[in-house]
Design a protein around this motif. Structure first.
Motif, PDB file in Angstrom:
ATOM      1  N   LEU A  58     -24.553  51.686  84.900  1.00 15.84           N
ATOM      2  CA  LEU A  58     -24.686  50.255  85.167  1.00 15.84           C
ATOM      3  C   LEU A  58     -23.891  49.851  86.391  1.00 15.84           C
ATOM      4  O   LEU A  58     -24.347  49.087  87.235  1.00 15.84           O
ATOM      5  CB  LEU A  58     -24.222  49.456  83.946  1.00 15.84           C
ATOM      6  N   GLN A  59     -22.686  50.389  86.537  1.00 13.78           N
ATOM      7  CA  GLN A  59     -21.854  50.065  87.688  1.00 13.78           C
ATOM      8  C   GLN A  59     -22.490  50.557  88.984  1.00 13.78           C
ATOM      9  O   GLN A  59     -22.441  49.896  90.018  1.00 13.78           O
ATOM     10  CB  GLN A  59     -20.462  50.675  87.516  1.00 13.78           C
ATOM     11  N   ASP A  60     -23.090  51.742  88.920  1.00 15.13           N
ATOM     12  CA  ASP A  60     -23.765  52.269  90.101  1.00 15.13           C
ATOM     13  C   ASP A  60     -24.936  51.376  90.501  1.00 15.13           C
ATOM     14  O   ASP A  60     -25.170  51.119  91.685  1.00 15.13           O
ATOM     15  CB  ASP A  60     -24.276  53.695  89.831  1.00 15.13           C
ATOM     16  N   GLN A  61     -25.686  50.915  89.482  1.00 18.61           N
ATOM     17  CA  GLN A  61     -26.806  50.019  89.760  1.00 18.61           C
ATOM     18  C   GLN A  61     -26.318  48.735  90.400  1.00 18.61           C
ATOM     19  O   GLN A  61     -26.941  48.197  91.319  1.00 18.61           O
ATOM     20  CB  GLN A  61     -27.573  49.692  88.477  1.00 18.61           C
ATOM     21  N   CYS A  62     -25.167  48.222  89.911  1.00 21.30           N
ATOM     22  CA  CYS A  62     -24.658  46.941  90.398  1.00 21.30           C
ATOM     23  C   CYS A  62     -24.325  46.999  91.884  1.00 21.30           C
ATOM     24  O   CYS A  62     -24.471  46.018  92.605  1.00 21.30           O
ATOM     25  CB  CYS A  62     -23.406  46.530  89.613  1.00 21.30           C
TER      26      CYS A  62
ATOM     27  N   LEU B 121     -27.162  43.048  92.451  1.00 17.13           N
ATOM     28  CA  LEU B 121     -27.054  42.909  91.001  1.00 17.13           C
ATOM     29  C   LEU B 121     -25.616  42.629  90.599  1.00 17.13           C
ATOM     30  O   LEU B 121     -25.350  41.902  89.641  1.00 17.13           O
ATOM     31  CB  LEU B 121     -27.559  44.192  90.333  1.00 17.13           C
ATOM     32  N   ASP B 122     -24.681  43.182  91.364  1.00 17.67           N
ATOM     33  CA  ASP B 122     -23.268  42.933  91.101  1.00 17.67           C
ATOM     34  C   ASP B 122     -22.934  41.449  91.228  1.00 17.67           C
ATOM     35  O   ASP B 122     -22.136  40.903  90.473  1.00 17.67           O
ATOM     36  CB  ASP B 122     -22.437  43.742  92.091  1.00 17.67           C
ATOM     37  N   GLU B 123     -23.608  40.769  92.165  1.00 15.03           N
ATOM     38  CA  GLU B 123     -23.379  39.329  92.357  1.00 15.03           C
ATOM     39  C   GLU B 123     -23.869  38.529  91.155  1.00 15.03           C
ATOM     40  O   GLU B 123     -23.243  37.556  90.727  1.00 15.03           O
ATOM     41  CB  GLU B 123     -24.080  38.863  93.635  1.00 15.03           C
ATOM     42  N   LEU B 124     -25.001  38.956  90.570  1.00 20.30           N
ATOM     43  CA  LEU B 124     -25.523  38.266  89.390  1.00 20.30           C
ATOM     44  C   LEU B 124     -24.608  38.474  88.191  1.00 20.30           C
ATOM     45  O   LEU B 124     -24.410  37.566  87.381  1.00 20.30           O
ATOM     46  CB  LEU B 124     -26.937  38.752  89.072  1.00 20.30           C
ATOM     47  N   LEU B 125     -24.059  39.681  88.066  1.00 16.27           N
ATOM     48  CA  LEU B 125     -23.140  39.944  86.965  1.00 16.27           C
ATOM     49  C   LEU B 125     -21.856  39.128  87.110  1.00 16.27           C
ATOM     50  O   LEU B 125     -21.283  38.653  86.130  1.00 16.27           O
ATOM     51  CB  LEU B 125     -22.816  41.433  86.903  1.00 16.27           C
ATOM     52  N   ARG B 126     -21.417  38.969  88.347  1.00 16.65           N
ATOM     53  CA  ARG B 126     -20.235  38.129  88.588  1.00 16.65           C
ATOM     54  C   ARG B 126     -20.520  36.685  88.191  1.00 16.65           C
ATOM     55  O   ARG B 126     -19.685  36.015  87.566  1.00 16.65           O
ATOM     56  CB  ARG B 126     -19.846  38.206  90.067  1.00 16.65           C
TER      57      ARG B 126
ATOM     58  N   GLN C  87     -31.033  46.258  78.472  1.00 16.45           N
ATOM     59  CA  GLN C  87     -29.722  45.982  77.923  1.00 16.45           C
ATOM     60  C   GLN C  87     -29.152  44.699  78.493  1.00 16.45           C
ATOM     61  O   GLN C  87     -29.484  44.301  79.610  1.00 16.45           O
ATOM     62  CB  GLN C  87     -28.764  47.141  78.242  1.00 16.45           C
ATOM     63  N   LYS C  88     -28.268  44.065  77.712  1.00 18.56           N
ATOM     64  CA  LYS C  88     -27.580  42.883  78.194  1.00 18.56           C
ATOM     65  C   LYS C  88     -26.391  43.313  79.034  1.00 18.56           C
ATOM     66  O   LYS C  88     -25.783  44.354  78.795  1.00 18.56           O
ATOM     67  CB  LYS C  88     -27.103  42.017  77.024  1.00 18.56           C
ATOM     68  N   SER C  89     -26.083  42.507  80.031  1.00 13.67           N
ATOM     69  CA  SER C  89     -24.969  42.852  80.902  1.00 13.67           C
ATOM     70  C   SER C  89     -23.661  42.811  80.124  1.00 13.67           C
ATOM     71  O   SER C  89     -23.464  41.967  79.244  1.00 13.67           O
ATOM     72  CB  SER C  89     -24.897  41.865  82.066  1.00 13.67           C
ATOM     73  N   PRO C  90     -22.721  43.704  80.411  1.00 18.88           N
ATOM     74  CA  PRO C  90     -21.454  43.732  79.679  1.00 18.88           C
ATOM     75  C   PRO C  90     -20.607  42.505  79.920  1.00 18.88           C
ATOM     76  O   PRO C  90     -19.710  42.223  79.150  1.00 18.88           O
ATOM     77  CB  PRO C  90     -20.773  44.997  80.220  1.00 18.88           C
ATOM     78  N   THR C  91     -20.881  41.758  80.997  1.00 18.54           N
ATOM     79  CA  THR C  91     -20.076  40.579  81.291  1.00 18.54           C
ATOM     80  C   THR C  91     -20.618  39.325  80.645  1.00 18.54           C
ATOM     81  O   THR C  91     -20.004  38.278  80.705  1.00 18.54           O
ATOM     82  CB  THR C  91     -20.022  40.351  82.812  1.00 18.54           C
ATOM     83  N   SER C  92     -21.804  39.411  80.035  1.00 12.09           N
ATOM     84  CA  SER C  92     -22.374  38.232  79.399  1.00 12.09           C
ATOM     85  C   SER C  92     -21.552  37.840  78.192  1.00 12.09           C
ATOM     86  O   SER C  92     -21.064  38.691  77.447  1.00 12.09           O
ATOM     87  CB  SER C  92     -23.812  38.514  78.956  1.00 12.09           C
ATOM     88  N   LYS C  93     -21.396  36.543  77.974  1.00 14.76           N
ATOM     89  CA  LYS C  93     -20.645  36.060  76.828  1.00 14.76           C
ATOM     90  C   LYS C  93     -21.404  36.368  75.551  1.00 14.76           C
ATOM     91  O   LYS C  93     -22.628  36.249  75.509  1.00 14.76           O
ATOM     92  CB  LYS C  93     -20.410  34.554  76.949  1.00 14.76           C
ATOM     93  N   PRO C  94     -20.704  36.782  74.492  1.00 15.68           N
ATOM     94  CA  PRO C  94     -21.396  37.087  73.241  1.00 15.68           C
ATOM     95  C   PRO C  94     -22.030  35.835  72.666  1.00 15.68           C
ATOM     96  O   PRO C  94     -21.482  34.742  72.776  1.00 15.68           O
ATOM     97  CB  PRO C  94     -20.279  37.614  72.338  1.00 15.68           C
ATOM     98  N   GLU C  95     -23.192  36.009  72.054  1.00 15.84           N
ATOM     99  CA  GLU C  95     -23.903  34.885  71.452  1.00 15.84           C
ATOM    100  C   GLU C  95     -23.514  34.738  69.998  1.00 15.84           C
ATOM    101  O   GLU C  95     -23.344  35.704  69.277  1.00 15.84           O
ATOM    102  CB  GLU C  95     -25.413  35.104  71.538  1.00 15.84           C
TER     103      GLU C  95
END
Length: 237
Positions: A9-13, A57-62, A77-85
């Motif tokens: 995921l980090q590589d993709q970002c 993609l890193d900018e969107l995760l930020r 998959q959901k991004s690891p930085t997304s707030k839990p629902e």
């Protein structure tokens, strides 16, 4: 320790570049919303040319981490930085103040409250008419799931009262076709033709399948017709 998925995921970002449309799909917003975020400086872009703008993609995760948006990755998959629902959400909700993924206040659930869309659908009522009901009976509202919600008991009671009052007012102001048939010994076609000929105002109900005839117009037209036409039947006693 980082897992293989997290490293991937980090590589993709760091290497994935998205168009404006692709970024909008990731955030589940419109292209206009992306342009507004760029204009406000919340998203940093890469200008390849005057007509080619890309977003990493890193900018969107930020953005997801700072603003609470949920980003859906290409692998689902959901991004690891997304707030839990937590709680139930309404993905289709539209509200300028609150995102659709926001949770409900404490004590507000789908068992206790209707959303605005549920009220309009369940009771087959237009927004403008429900707005009138809200004001007349002072319905309290809360903000949940990205939309306006109302306590179920309050809505059901208010709409029942409104329909009862509307029915009484309607009966006082209008004749039904059956009323006129009984009063004047007319057939359905005669009732319709008389109303059309003399300009009696009509109110359509039940989806336009039933006509109601304004009493004041009918009585005035009847008196005028009786004075000028010998064939007009007298009102039944």
């Amino acid at each position: 320790m980082e897992t293989a998925n997290e490293r991937e995921l980090q590589d993709q970002c760091s290497t994935k570049f998205l168009t404006i449309l692709e970024a909008a799909k990731f955030l589940r917003v419109s292209r206009r919303s992306i342009f507004n975020l760029i204009k406000k400086g919340k998203i940093q872009t890469i200008k390849l040319s005057t007509r080619m703008t890309r977003i990493t993609l890193d900018e969107l995760l930020r953005l997801a981490e700072t603003c609470g948006y949920q980003v859906i990755m290409p692998n689902g998959q959901k991004s690891p930085t997304s707030k839990p629902e937590t709680g139930q959400t309404n993905r289709g909700a539209k509200c300028r103040k609150t995102r659709a993924c926001d949770i409900a206040p404490e004590g507000v659930t789908h068992d206790t409250h209707y959303t605005m869309a549920e009220v309009l659908s369940k009771f087959n009522i237009k927004y403008g008419r429900f707005y009138e009901v809200r004001n007349r009976y002072n319905l309290e509202d809360v903000h949940a799931w990205g939309t306006t919600c109302f306590r179920k008991e309050d809505v059901e009671e208010a709409i029942a009262k409104y329909k009862e009052e509307q029915g009484q007012a309607q009966a006082e102001a209008y004749y039904t076709c059956f009323d006129l048939m009984q009063l004047y010994g007319l057939g359905k076609t005669q009732v319709r033709r008389f109303a059309e000929t003399h300009g009696v105002r009509i109110k359509k109900v039940k989806g336009g399948r039933t006509n109601l005839y304004l009493k004041a117009d009918w009585e005035a037209a009847r008196k005028k017709a009786e004075a000028t036409s010998a064939c007009t039947k007298a009102k039944r006693v």
